[in-house]
Write an enzyme that holds these catalytic residues in place. Structure first.
Site, PDB file in Angstrom:
ATOM      1  N   GLY A  49      14.212  -2.273  11.627  1.00 58.45           N
ATOM      2  CA  GLY A  49      13.169  -3.074  10.983  1.00 58.45           C
ATOM      3  C   GLY A  49      13.655  -4.309  10.250  1.00 58.45           C
ATOM      4  O   GLY A  49      12.950  -5.307  10.174  1.00 58.45           O
ATOM      5  N   ASP A 108       8.636   1.754   0.659  1.00 51.82           N
ATOM      6  CA  ASP A 108       7.326   2.390   0.620  1.00 51.82           C
ATOM      7  C   ASP A 108       7.418   3.536  -0.396  1.00 51.82           C
ATOM      8  O   ASP A 108       7.324   3.306  -1.597  1.00 51.82           O
ATOM      9  CB  ASP A 108       7.032   2.848   2.058  1.00 51.82           C
ATOM     10  CG  ASP A 108       5.634   3.385   2.265  1.00 51.82           C
ATOM     11  OD1 ASP A 108       4.680   2.748   1.833  1.00 51.82           O
ATOM     12  OD2 ASP A 108       5.504   4.463   2.868  1.00 51.82           O
ATOM     13  N   PHE A 157      -0.863  -0.620   6.130  1.00 50.67           N
ATOM     14  CA  PHE A 157       0.226  -0.546   7.101  1.00 50.67           C
ATOM     15  C   PHE A 157       0.389  -1.899   7.791  1.00 50.67           C
ATOM     16  O   PHE A 157      -0.531  -2.399   8.430  1.00 50.67           O
ATOM     17  CB  PHE A 157      -0.014   0.570   8.128  1.00 50.67           C
ATOM     18  CG  PHE A 157       1.242   0.896   8.878  1.00 50.67           C
ATOM     19  CD1 PHE A 157       2.202   1.727   8.314  1.00 50.67           C
ATOM     20  CD2 PHE A 157       1.488   0.328  10.116  1.00 50.67           C
ATOM     21  CE1 PHE A 157       3.396   1.999   8.977  1.00 50.67           C
ATOM     22  CE2 PHE A 157       2.685   0.595  10.789  1.00 50.67           C
ATOM     23  CZ  PHE A 157       3.624   1.433  10.219  1.00 50.67           C
TER      24      PHE A 157
END
Ligand code: IMP
Ligand code: MG
Length: 187
Positions: A49, A108, A157
């Site tokens: 990511g 997160d 999201f």
């Protein structure tokens, strides 16, 4: 919006444009350059990511630096991590005595990074700091000190600029909120 037009159809809205991202990454690079003056930090990009962010960030840092990568698998569904973390690809070099910056796409729950930070601290780095492009503070499950963050975002999201849903959308140049119909359609 001309390129990747098909991928953009799966978004509910654009949250951060490429121009906003570029400006924030530049400022962050300048800050890291000042903070690590006289040092040679090791930047550890977390695959996959953080790759897009990492590639842009290192080019905004005016210091000698080393690039390393780690891959971590966190057991859980595609939209939530469980906090059980396994190192899939470890560092290739020793970080003893080095100033380490862990570069992530998003924090997160904080579970992944708090675990990884503990692992790196046992390896006798001189310092370990966390750099993230995005932070969702409302979702934190464990306390985690984040030294550098570009954007705090709401609990939604998001995909693009390296972030994925089911390995898709990483190549979008902007960051958008994924339309909820995408999760419900698949499965
Ligand atoms: P944490 O352990 O819950 O902090 O999870 C961090 C990881 O969850 C990130 O590296 C991402 O892979 C993934 N993640 C969390 N939120 C999002 C999101 O909104 N979009 C894409 N991936 C996310
Ligand atoms: Mg990730």
């Amino acid at each position: 919006m001309d390129t990747n037009a098909r991928l953009y159809q799966d978004l509910d809205r654009i949250l951060l444009t490429r121009d906003q991202i570029q400006e924030a990454v530049k400022k962050l690079g300048e800050k890291i350059t000042r903070d690590y003056e006289g040092k040679k930090p090791v930047l550890i990009g977390i695959l996959r990511g953080a790759v897009v962010f990492f590639a842009d960030l290192v080019r905004e840092i005016d210091l000698p630096l080393e690039m390393e990568f780690m891959a971590i698998s966190s057991y859980g569904s595609s939209t939530k991590s469980s906090g059980v973390v396994r190192i899939v690809k470890d560092l290739d070099r020793d970080i003893t005595g080095k100033d380490v910056l862990v570069v992530e796409d998003i924090v997160d729950s904080g579970l992944t990074l708090s675990h990884l930070k503990q692992v790196l601290e046992t390896r006798n780095a001189a310092s370990v700091s966390i750099v993230t492009l995005l932070d969702k503070p409302a979702r934190r499950k464990v306390p985690l000190e984040v030294q550098y963050s570009c954007f705090s975002i709401p609990d939604a999201f998001v995909v693009g600029y390296g972030l994925d849903y089911d390995e898709k959308y990483r190549n979008l140049p902007d960051i958008g909120v994924l339309h909820p119909r995408i999760y419900t359609d698949e499965d």
